[in-house]
Write an enzyme that holds these catalytic residues in place. Structure first.
Site, PDB file in Angstrom:
ATOM      1  N   LYS B 138       0.851  -1.200   0.000  1.00  0.00           N
ATOM      2  CA  LYS B 138       0.000   0.000   0.000  1.00  0.00           C
ATOM      3  C   LYS B 138       0.883   1.244   0.000  1.00  0.00           C
ATOM      4  O   LYS B 138       1.905   1.269   0.701  1.00  0.00           O
ATOM      5  CB  LYS B 138      -0.847  -0.069   1.289  1.00  0.00           C
ATOM      6  CG  LYS B 138      -1.896   0.984   1.470  1.00  0.00           C
ATOM      7  CD  LYS B 138      -2.633   0.725   2.813  1.00  0.00           C
ATOM      8  CE  LYS B 138      -3.791   1.655   3.053  1.00  0.00           C
ATOM      9  NZ  LYS B 138      -4.463   1.345   4.348  1.00  0.00           N
ATOM     10  N   SER B 213      -9.250   0.971   3.669  1.00  0.00           N
ATOM     11  CA  SER B 213      -8.405   1.810   2.858  1.00  0.00           C
ATOM     12  C   SER B 213      -7.317   1.046   2.111  1.00  0.00           C
ATOM     13  O   SER B 213      -6.705   1.611   1.220  1.00  0.00           O
ATOM     14  CB  SER B 213      -7.760   2.879   3.731  1.00  0.00           C
ATOM     15  OG  SER B 213      -6.867   2.300   4.661  1.00  0.00           O
ATOM     16  N   SER B 237      -9.498  -1.422   7.591  1.00  0.00           N
ATOM     17  CA  SER B 237      -8.832  -1.133   6.325  1.00  0.00           C
ATOM     18  C   SER B 237      -8.031  -2.294   5.734  1.00  0.00           C
ATOM     19  O   SER B 237      -7.685  -2.255   4.556  1.00  0.00           O
ATOM     20  CB  SER B 237      -7.930   0.092   6.478  1.00  0.00           C
ATOM     21  OG  SER B 237      -8.704   1.267   6.513  1.00  0.00           O
TER      22      SER B 237
END
Lengths: 565, 565
Positions: B138, B213, B237
């Site tokens: 990420k 996320s 997330s």
């Protein structure tokens, strides 16, 4: 249930509240049987008072260690009631000697002791590892149905609905709570001075402080009015009283021992996490205390505690204990007796084939103090000051020192507090890197090898300070900022013949000058008979390793070098 | 080093910055060899695209699990270079399918893969347990010399001086970082939508979100452009993208896996502690990831991490696994496919003699949401809003939802934040007591016996939400507030024939109505092919137990019930 207190809510002045609390305390002491004989004068060193007032059996009982008492009671050679009575009398005497008691708990402790004696006789076994062992507890911790004021006059009248979690656990393990002890106004002194109870003094030399904030515990256990007590520590509050009174005391890493049921201002603050831990007349006493609590799995009730069992591992089966010596933190140089005692220990350790000694270079301990002093009172001290103002009680000198005269105190916004926490975390990472840099090699799997295991250092910049002069916290608060476990142990006492020689030293800063001027002013004579203690420090959550390290150090050096007088 | 980014500091508009970042991303994708063939249309379910574009060998490699890949590479049957090339091509295709890539890292990954192949051939052994396994990351985590913007246009141009700590560790364990993935503006959506890259969609049904996320990870791994990725989780997330894409994903208890080198607003906040963890196509992939990191002892470098090794214990050698089923959190009722899949799993578990099933009664999950939503942005969202405002980028719909339209957001003072932390701690203690109350007896040593081991529950109030509708975080944020480890696993997918029957339900509140209206509006057809996943939750620091529980659940039920299409 104790009688209702006089409070400011009922219109009393702070002086009236304090007078009532003291009268209440005296009424609990008057319950001791047989009553203590009158004492006309309190000598400079109060320890010999015990032999004048107590019976030989009482002396014998109260000067036993936790482990010996527990074993003797378990064997049925002494009853818990006899033990409790002896400690109640010696605790009452300790109050007369050094003003360390908030209240005796004769009814509760004797009822519990009777129950334990009955339990042992009926079941043929103890209820737990502390069966019949008297335990004292700092007022900071709640005791069911009793007042809980945290040292503030305005809080007098708050009653605990139940025992603090740690009290519950220790009682279930067999402990007998016989006395509650003093603490300073604000809980943020390394001494013990409040408007409720006045000044708690050092039993070995009443011109000195017993330390703080668990200074009631320090004085009481130093006087042997208890052999095991509960203290709390956010900057040295277990360790300073342990050191000042020649005791063992441990500040464990945070979040291992449960804190539920204590009271203080700033509830919910987590920038610097306070800890709870034991003071005892023996290392084994501290160990039994910690292990009994962790074995009770406090994390089920108090989920902020970490659910990791006590490690039974032998940390030094395959390697030597590597100790780094911190002689001086680079900010405030310790007085000669501390350096002398440290040198004696180091010299003996250097002769050992089981220990390796290196030097520890302090890494920015001045910055560490700025960081922690900035985070202690992130509201600028508002809650502390409000708690004092509510009763119009005056600020004690060391409250002023730490709160209103402290240049690092700041009324933070959420934003600036977060920024301060980032600085704290960066410092912690830098200190970890500093420790990692002591590795002598890296293994094929990337493991750091040959690192320092333990730091050996002073507990403060001298033996127990003169009243109202305990201003440099750095030797203890350093390890709160880093959240390293730290263990105090007695080494020696100040001996005028050894420590009295004049030294020529030019202080390097104002803090250093303040501390050194005290030594120049009073000389070794000013600290006559004061215990000198040292500190072992490990990395986070290496609590078990720190204790084993002290067991090795004691075996190798034959400490402590003094007997109890 | 990537080429310098266009930034607002150099006078560019937010649109120009975004266009430049996308052009840069495309330039990294253009480096893939051989180039991907043109794709004219993106189908609703994009998974079959892979078979149209990639070779059979590439399909075979990229649909292998972490453990199979690692074993095959270790045996020399596949080179790390071949594996990396296959994943680079599939990741490039994933970008076209669902817009999940921030940048490919062909140069870095191929150089590393070459090194690993050489290492294996020269040393006859692997460098570590992840030797040659591609790992995606990420954008939230820093990668040396590359941009690090956390989803804010204004932060484009910030360059990481070094790899994030976890990237360093995983690379040392043999991992090959081949791609960085998308995240939403503010990092605080359970979807992935930003002004830099637009919307990341779900590869199984592009009308749905991939979650967030860590939604770039979810979509990428769901598409098999990676088999293992690094996500972060403060409210769901890791788990929402894992669930939405039919993956395994674990949010460990806090402070076990190192977070150094990530970037976000509100640095220094510690009211709700974010975590880092794996998403993978296999449970074993998650386990290898976590174990490799803990085995590297991250606490030496990052001292806020807890120094406790991975427990190798068998938790169910002496007792049955006792699972409590949470069907509905009492706030927002899950859509029928979730309840149906949960029922299928529970029915199978009820047949097992190794598992005991009871019901879990949720304890005030509505209050839990109020508490955590109040603590996420203790500055009232000021830092988040400022980071957006700096570039004039508009707030995405879900940023508005969580920040400016959220009734629980409050600009705290230090004082009110502490009070909110006390409420949080009280709730945690009440939830622990609620869990303790499942004990069926207390042993002679006071130990609670027969307690629930694990909660089995939904991951959200439906399968992957329609874009911009992921508003109820409670099924995941609940376990962040409590800091309980939670593990996601795939169970089934939405099947119109099974899930399409009309149900008659009267929502109990506005949140519930919002969620149920979506189901009424789109029906099962609206979620065609969407994965349905579930969640196992343990108590704090029982991460290992949660993983073992899933191993048992899978063995007893034969999950997942679907194959990969």
């Amino acid at each position: 249930m104790a009688r209702a207190a006089v409070t400011i809510a009922s219109g009393a002045t702070w002086q009236e509240v304090a007078a009532d609390r003291q009268a209440y305390r005296d009424s609990t002491i008057a319950l001791v049987e047989p009553p203590l004989s009158e004492i006309s004068d309190i000598p400079l060193n109060t320890i010999p008072l015990a032999k004048q007032v107590l019976t030989a059996e009482e002396i014998n009982i109260t000067e036993s260690t936790v482990e010996d008492l527990a074993a003797t009671i378990a064997k049925g050679e002494l009853s818990a009631v006899t033990v409790t009575k002896a400690f109640l009398r010696r605790a009452a005497l300790a109050q007369k000697a050094c003003n360390c008691v908030v209240e005796l708990l004769p009814a509760r402790s004797l009822a519990r002791a009777e129950f334990l004696d009955k339990y042992l006789s009926e079941n043929g076994k103890t209820i737990g590892p502390l069966h019949g062992v008297p335990i004292s507890v700092k007022e900071h911790l709640g005791v069911k149905d009793l007042d809980h004021n945290a040292g503030f006059v305005s809080w007098v009248g708050r009653i605990s609905p139940e025992d603090a979690h740690i009290v519950q656990i220790l009682e279930a393990a067999g402990g007998v709570f016989h006395v509650r002890t003093t603490q300073p106004q604000s809980l943020m002194h390394l001494e013990t001075s409040s408007n409720l109870y006045g000044v708690t003094t050092n039993p070995f030399n009443t011109t000195l402080t017993s330390g703080g904030s668990s200074g009631g515990e320090g004085a009481l256990i130093g006087f042997r009015g208890s052999c095991l007590g509960i203290g709390t520590d956010i900057g040295g509050s277990i360790r300073s009283p342990a050191a000042n009174n020649g005791l063992y005391g441990m500040k464990p890493t945070t979040l291992r021992l449960p804190v539920g049921g204590w009271t203080a201002t700033m509830a919910g603050a987590e920038q610097i996490v306070p800890t709870i831990g034991p003071l005892s007349t023996s290392l084994e006493g501290c160990k039994i205390f910690i292990k009994a609590i962790i074995d009770a799995k406090p994390w089920y009730k108090e989920p902020s505690m970490l659910p990791f069992p006590w490690k039974e591992e032998d940390f030094f089966s395959k390697k030597k204990l590597k100790i780094a010596v911190l002689w001086d933190d680079g900010v405030v140089k310790p007085h000669p007796p501390v350096t002398r005692a440290l040198k004696e220990v180091v010299d003996k350790l250097k002769e050992s084939s089981n220990v390796e000694i290196v030097e520890w270079k302090p890494y920015k301990h001045d910055l560490a103090w700025e960081l922690i002093a900035n985070l202690y009172f992130s509201d600028g001290g508002a809650q502390e000051l409000a708690a004092c103002a509510e009763s119009n009680e005056p600020l004690r000198p060391l409250t002023k020192y730490i709160l209103t005269e402290n240049p690092h105190v700041q009324a933070h916004s959420v934003d600036s507090m977060w920024a301060a926490c980032v600085k704290r975390d960066n410092y912690r990472a830098e200190y970890a890197a500093h420790w990692n840099s002591t590795a002598t090699s890296v293994s094929s799997t990337g493991e750091l090898e040959g690192m320092v295991d333990i730091i050996l250092c002073p507990v403060g910049p001298g033996a127990a300070p003169k009243i109202d002069t305990a201003k440099w916290w750095g030797y203890t608060s350093q390890w709160n900022l880093l959240d390293y476990p730290a263990l105090i142990f007695p080494v020696d006492k100040v001996v005028v013949a050894k420590d009295g020689e004049k030294t020529d030293y030019q202080p390097r800063n104002e803090k250093d000058k303040y501390n050194w001027d005290l030594w120049e002013k009073y000389g070794a004579e000013g600290w006559k008979d004061a215990p000198v203690s040292l500190q072992l420090v490990g990395r986070r959550y290496e609590d078990e390793k720190v204790i084993q390290a002290l067991e090795i150090v004691q075996k190798e050096t034959g400490q402590p070098f003094v007997t109890y007088t």
